[in-house]
Scaffold this active site. Structure first.
Site, PDB file in Angstrom:
ATOM      1  N   TRP A  57       0.831  -1.205   0.000  1.00  0.00           N
ATOM      2  CA  TRP A  57       0.000   0.000   0.000  1.00  0.00           C
ATOM      3  C   TRP A  57       0.869   1.260   0.000  1.00  0.00           C
ATOM      4  O   TRP A  57       0.402   2.353  -0.303  1.00  0.00           O
ATOM      5  CB  TRP A  57      -0.974   0.026   1.187  1.00  0.00           C
ATOM      6  N   ASP A  58       2.158   1.080   0.336  1.00  0.00           N
ATOM      7  CA  ASP A  58       3.096   2.204   0.327  1.00  0.00           C
ATOM      8  C   ASP A  58       3.099   2.910  -1.022  1.00  0.00           C
ATOM      9  O   ASP A  58       3.382   4.099  -1.109  1.00  0.00           O
ATOM     10  CB  ASP A  58       4.499   1.698   0.667  1.00  0.00           C
ATOM     11  N   GLU A  63       0.963   0.536  12.812  1.00  0.00           N
ATOM     12  CA  GLU A  63       1.356  -0.889  12.810  1.00  0.00           C
ATOM     13  C   GLU A  63       1.773  -1.391  14.180  1.00  0.00           C
ATOM     14  O   GLU A  63       2.266  -2.504  14.302  1.00  0.00           O
ATOM     15  CB  GLU A  63       2.499  -1.165  11.814  1.00  0.00           C
TER      16      GLU A  63
END
Lengths: 562, 562
Positions: free
Chosen positions: A354-355, A483
């Site tokens: 997703w970065d 995270e």
């Protein structure tokens, strides 16, 4: 940047030989052209600790999942862009002694990556029993032609000497991070006909139904040495040259390498096309290939450069970041995406994260332009069916873009991430928003974009739940973008991006018009339900402190003075 | 119990041969005597899917941790009671044909575990080209002598035949669940002198500093066949017998097996002691060994049996549970504990879990008595220093008993369990409470018990935090005993058991008296602090519904009608 490297506005410079930092330096000195890349390994032998790595965009293998404890829903494999044929290799002998910096003193060492030109240069003086031997290596992964890599290499002993060089391609390569110590390559063909060394290999069969890839690596040498022999065996091909030269004379060698894959042509044409393409490179010659490469980089920098005055280290840092991004992804191939570590090694497997949308997309939009950024959006649109499949596997509707993927199917295996970091889905939608507002091109939004947004909206509508207690919509059991804390309830960011996605979809649909709504078979009740979620989403706040709260019960934590 | 087995108050009965259920049946038909145990494998060959397993209490190996993604704090190894020398093996040939139910028809099949006597019996008829061959096998893992296993085996062909039997010990055994396909055994010695086959092996060296173990397995055979040969090689020893017999005559063979380990004597004495101990068994003879074994089981049942009238299947079920518990742990050795799957296989590695105190302890207290139960408590007291080490590794004070262990050091590697299932610590304290109240023996509580309780109390005092917001003590980031929701805040059970432990410690200390307090160097402030936590612990409740809430925000979940 650590003190291993000198500060310079355009260059990464190493001026001492530090074997214990070899792996770091190899990563930092890596180079790529979007289609392939390699670590900053030596061309000649080095038997010390080192990680030799060559990577080709889109050439990946599904490595069977290995975990300590299996959880239901884990994917069967973790995809990896795999370490490919060694392209740069030269065995260099002076009076019969093999150059190897792990086995003999190094008197002088200088290596630089010139980011402006995209050229890696290395000067070294090896100390041999007979006297000093200087080598100079210059190489580039061509930004002019994505199939090209070229090396200019000279050896200058300070004594009369026989210099022998075996230039080779070696396809028998093993991934360091293989889950089961499996080999990922099958060797198909090798020869040394027509002044060309050629190695063709193919990713092994796999039980997961993902496609196999075939890679043809070819190389040709131009040198002032005399040819001695040529040799090929399974997965290996080489030419050997030798000559007696006088003290301080140089043995010079250009190695021009061409890499083709069956991603761009039928497998059956690879052999012939390798020789044709390689010949076209040789006809141009090293000097011309280099100047075309430099021009291509100059064009990139014209659009991309960011100047920071008064802070040379920050200037170097930002250019290193841009250099790596431009080396990793060029946007010419909408089947590729942005590996988190580019072409610098095996970590993160060169997969799509997703970065891409969360961090890289805005940069590419600014430094590479509309077309490149649009290819990143198309990549996700192409994988929309798989995103529906990912959601279905979790028992949900709509489309869930994966944490890690090559083909759109989730391949990450930590439950607290794979099953819980749902905000990733928001980033995909937000990239469409960024593209549309930055370019004022509404056509993608109304067409492919709307389909992606619909899938994402349906996912969120399926994932929220109605909390009868508080009369609001909630999202339980997520890991937020930090995270760190797993399985939390109502992460503020996640709830917000979910509502934002639903709202953005409704807006985009209104813009696209009634006909498009009918085309996509979206009924008014569904839109109403989406809007209801938007209006009644729960956000943890602390009224007294007047702040947003990261997630439920966050403020019950112990307070530590800092 | 599945329909694979017949309902019977005292027996587990299988009356059809179902190769696809072989592994299940082997587990259910396993037998043990607390010191060793084995799966219900056939003595003769069976090349179909099967898991041959022999396990010896306290003989374990640290298998290097293998996980998908490493988390800080994970232990280096996972300890496992490892699969040991095959003790029961017989290669049986009739007219040169090797009996193997995977390769020839089976005409009749009957197997029973008589739980009252602890005897496994099997009747089978193999169909050979020459006619039928009946085998009968009877065996037991002796409850009379923990080193003894005995088999009585007969082969009866319905035709004139040459029967040949090779009785062997095979120490070259591999764990199915080895993380790196490593062998865990080194072969030390084997011979076939003095009518005895002997195999000595030793767990391999390991890099984690855990002890190695040496096991000597010996066996002797009594048979009406004639001896043909004896054979030994690394890790293997056998005697072969043969005879021509008439139709419907039987070839009979008793195999008496003795297992000694260096847990009970110096390694150097194993060889000689094996022969001495085995000889003492042989002198008694199979019949007498069997009757002593049956007496020992009868004594166990006299104390342990539970009768359920009117529900034969429940009667069988409860006896199966008791039979397995009594086979797994006898309480004679305070260095042993209760492997969750007993001696039935490799799953859970035969290690010590909190299940010992949470579930098994009250049962043993009732069915095996005070001394046996006290040995379970001593086991934890012996491992108190390691429990302090476990807490320290998490940055906490006091003692944290491990989730999984052999030596007291945590060896489990799922963060949501290892780092978060803290309620396990409460179970250790609660077992001391159970012991004390059930036996009215206060001496353990005041002595070893108090030391364990202090460590546990200090752990909880270090793990709670003060919530300034609500002016209460809380415990964030746990996985409650349901093991389902991970990283929750204020699990009701965990908070309650923490406060209970602190309170129980304070009560026990008061009972032990002022001198003991000084001896343990506990100052009054610490006791005051413990009591403060007890008085101000937070418990999630819903006032309106008048119920305890499982953990924070639990009632915000979606309500599904059931």
């Amino acid at each position: 940047m650590s003190s291993l490297f000198k500060v310079n506005p355009w260059k990464i410079i190493e001026d001492s030989f530090q074997p214990d930092k070899m792996r770091i330096a190899e990563s930092i000195m890596s180079a790529g052209n979007g289609a392939m890349g390699l670590r900053g390994n030596f061309e000649e032998d080095y038997s010390g600790d080192s990680h030799r790595g060559t990577y080709i965009g889109g050439i990946w293998y599904p490595d069977k999942t290995r975990v300590g404890w299996w959880k239901n829903g884990y994917p069967e494999y973790f995809g990896k862009v795999i370490n490919a044929t060694k392209l740069i290799g030269l065995h260099v002998y002076v009076n019969g002694v093999l150059l190897d910096a792990a086995k003999m003193p190094v008197k002088h060492y200088y290596r630089e990556m010139d980011m402006f030109r995209g050229v890696l240069t290395r000067h070294m003086v090896y100390s041999l029993p007979f006297g000093d031997v200087k080598i100079v290596s210059e190489r580039f992964v061509s930004m002019y032609s994505k199939q090209l890599l070229a090396i200019r290499y000279t050896v200058t002993p300070c004594f009369d000497a026989e210099v022998k060089i075996e230039a080779y391609l070696d396809g028998c390569v093993h991934n360091e991070d293989s889950n089961y110590d499996e080999l990922f390559w099958e060797q198909i063909y090798s020869d040394t006909d027509d002044d060309v060394m050629l190695v063709i290999n193919k990713t092994k069969e796999n039980p997961f139904g993902t496609p196999r890839f075939t890679v043809a690596s070819s190389a040709s040498v131009d040198t002032n040495l005399d040819i001695v022999s040529k040799y090929s065996e399974e997965g290996f091909a080489s030419y050997t040259y030798s000559k007696q030269i006088s003290a301080n004379e140089s043995a010079c060698l250009d190695k021009i390498v061409c890499v083709l894959t069956d991603r761009d042509m039928p497998e059956i044409e690879l052999k012939q096309q390798s020789k044709i393409t390689l010949k076209s490179f040789i006809d141009l010659g090293y000097e011309r290939l280099l100047s075309e490469h430099e021009k291509a980089w100059q064009n990139k920098w014209n659009m991309a450069d960011i100047q920071i005055e008064g802070d040379p280290s920050a200037q170097q840092g930002i250019r290193f970041n841009l250099f790596q991004l431009l080396s990793t992804y060029t946007g010419e191939d909408d089947r590729l995406n942005i590996g988190p570590k580019g072409y610098t090694g095996e970590k993160y497997g060169g997969a799509t994260y997703w970065d891409t949308e969360a961090f890289c997309f805005p940069v590419y939009l600014a430094i590479s332009g509309e077309k490149v950024a649009k290819n990143l959006l198309k990549y996700r649109h192409n994988q929309l069916p798989q995103a529906y499949e990912n959601a279905k596997k979790l028992g949900l509707s709509g489309a869930l873009y994966p944490m890690v993927t090559f083909n759109g199917i989730e391949c990450h295996n930590e439950w607290e991430i794979t099953f819980m970091e749902l905000h990733r889905n928001g980033a995909i939608a937000h990239a469409i928003f960024n593209y549309t507002t930055y370019t004022s091109d509404f056509s993608f939004l109304k067409n492919e974009g709307l389909e992606v947004l619909l899938g994402i909206a349906r996912f969120w509508a399926s994932r929220v739940h109605w909390c009868e207690n508080k009369k609001v919509y909630m999202i339980h059991g997520v890991t937020g973008p930090n995270e760190y804390e797993n399985n939390v309830n109502n992460n503020w960011y996640t709830n917000r991006i979910a509502a934002w996605c639903l709202n953005f979809f409704c807006q985009a649909l209104a813009l696209a018009g009634e006909e498009r709504r009918k085309e996509l078979k979206i009924d008014h009740d569904e839109i109403k339900h989406f809007n209801d979620i938007v209006d009644n989403m729960y956000y943890p706040v602390d009224e007294e402190l007047g702040i947003f709260v990261q997630h439920d019960t966050f403020l019950d934590k112990e307070l530590n003075n800092v």
